[in-house]
Structure formats: structure tokens, C-alpha cells
Design an enzyme around this catalytic site. Structure first.
Site, PDB file in Angstrom:
ATOM      1  CG  HIS A 172      -1.821   1.142   1.310  1.00  0.00           C
ATOM      2  ND1 HIS A 172      -2.266   1.633   2.514  1.00  0.00           N
ATOM      3  CD2 HIS A 172      -2.382   1.929   0.367  1.00  0.00           C
ATOM      4  CE1 HIS A 172      -3.073   2.660   2.299  1.00  0.00           C
ATOM      5  NE2 HIS A 172      -3.152   2.859   0.993  1.00  0.00           N
ATOM      6  CG  ASP A 229       7.912   8.757 -23.042  1.00  0.00           C
ATOM      7  OD1 ASP A 229       9.151   8.611 -22.970  1.00  0.00           O
ATOM      8  OD2 ASP A 229       7.369   9.856 -22.841  1.00  0.00           O
TER       9      ASP A 229
END
Length: 151
Positions: free
Chosen positions: A22, A30
Site C-alpha cells: 500500500h 514512454d
């Protein structure tokens, strides 16, 4: 091969996702992204045949986003244009995140390039895609799976 899993999720990527806790963050980047230098000491996973949208769909098919924070999604701000300018990829991603029920546009934070790099340095892993759209970099903060504490 396992049933029900997106085939883009490699064993190495599944391992990273399973090990995240968590609040941990993962970057979908990219092809132009500086993954080697920013990713020193952490997994840098290559998905050269996939774009950012497709890789994000695969990752978010398993990864819950953090409902305990206002903005569990961050993306790199386009710096050559006025503030608030979004690339075509960013517009598609924000629309998809909303339509798929992952995050509303207000839960997605445009982050200045060097501040984004700072967050990446603390991320669990970087997934480097073959995406050619500049500024196609997203960061997802993992949430929890389970029942509410208070009924």
C-alpha cells in the site's frame, strides 16, 4: 500461462506487482524516458512492443489505486506549452482512467518534469514501453484490497 491474466503481464512484472505494498508506486514510461539512470537499484522492465495506454491497462487490471490519497495518479507535465496543456496521449489516458473507473481527472496530477523525476526515484519499478509520444509517463500509487474497517 495463467488464466484470466493479461498476456502483457510478464513474470517479472507480475512479481513486482505482487511485491508492492500500500502506497508503493510504479511508473509506466514512454520510450524517451530516462529509465536507466532514474531506475538504478530498482527493476526496469521492458515492454517495447506496447504503448503506455496498453501497458497501463494491463497493470491496472491487477493493481488497485490508492483511495486514501487525493491523487493516486501522476503524469509528467508538458513543459514546452502553457500550463494545463495535455498531449493527445494524456487526454486519452485521463479519459480511459475515468471511463474504466480507476481515477477521475481531478485524481490525476500533472507534475513538473523534475518533480516527476524525484517521485520516480522513490518508485518501486519502472515499466519502459515503446510509446513514442513524449511526456507519456504515468505514475500509479497502489491501494489496498479488502473490506472496509467500519460497516
Amino acid at each position: 500461462m495463467l488464466k484470466g491474466l493479461d498476456p502483457l503481464l510478464t513474470p517479472a512484472l507480475l512479481k513486482v506487482l505482487a511485491e508492492m505494498g500500500h502506497g508503493d508506486e510504479i511508473v509506466i514510461a514512454d520510450a524517451n524516458f530516462t529509465a536507466a539512470s532514474l531506475g538504478r537499484g530498482k527493476p526496469v522492465l521492458q515492454l517495447p512492443g506496447a504503448g503506455v495506454e496498453r501497458a497501463s491497462q494491463a497493470v491496472l487490471s491487477l493493481l488497485p489505486l490508492d483511495a486514501a490519497v487525493a491523487q493516486p495518479v501522476a503524469f509528467m507535465q508538458v513543459s514546452e506549452y502553457p500550463p494545463g496543456t495535455l498531449s493527445a496521449l494524456q487526454r486519452r489516458m485521463l479519459a480511459w482512467l475515468d471511463e474504466a473507473g480507476h481515477a477521475k481527472p481531478g485524481q490525476c496530477e500533472a507534475t513538473e518534469r523534475f518533480a516527476f523525476y524525484d517521485r520516480v526515484r522513490a518508485a518501486q519499478a519502472i515499466v519502459l514501453t515503446g510509446e513514442l509520444q513524449p511526456y507519456g509517463n504515468f505514475l500509479f500509487k497502489k491501494g489496498v484490497i479488502g473490506e472496509a474497517l467500519v460497516p
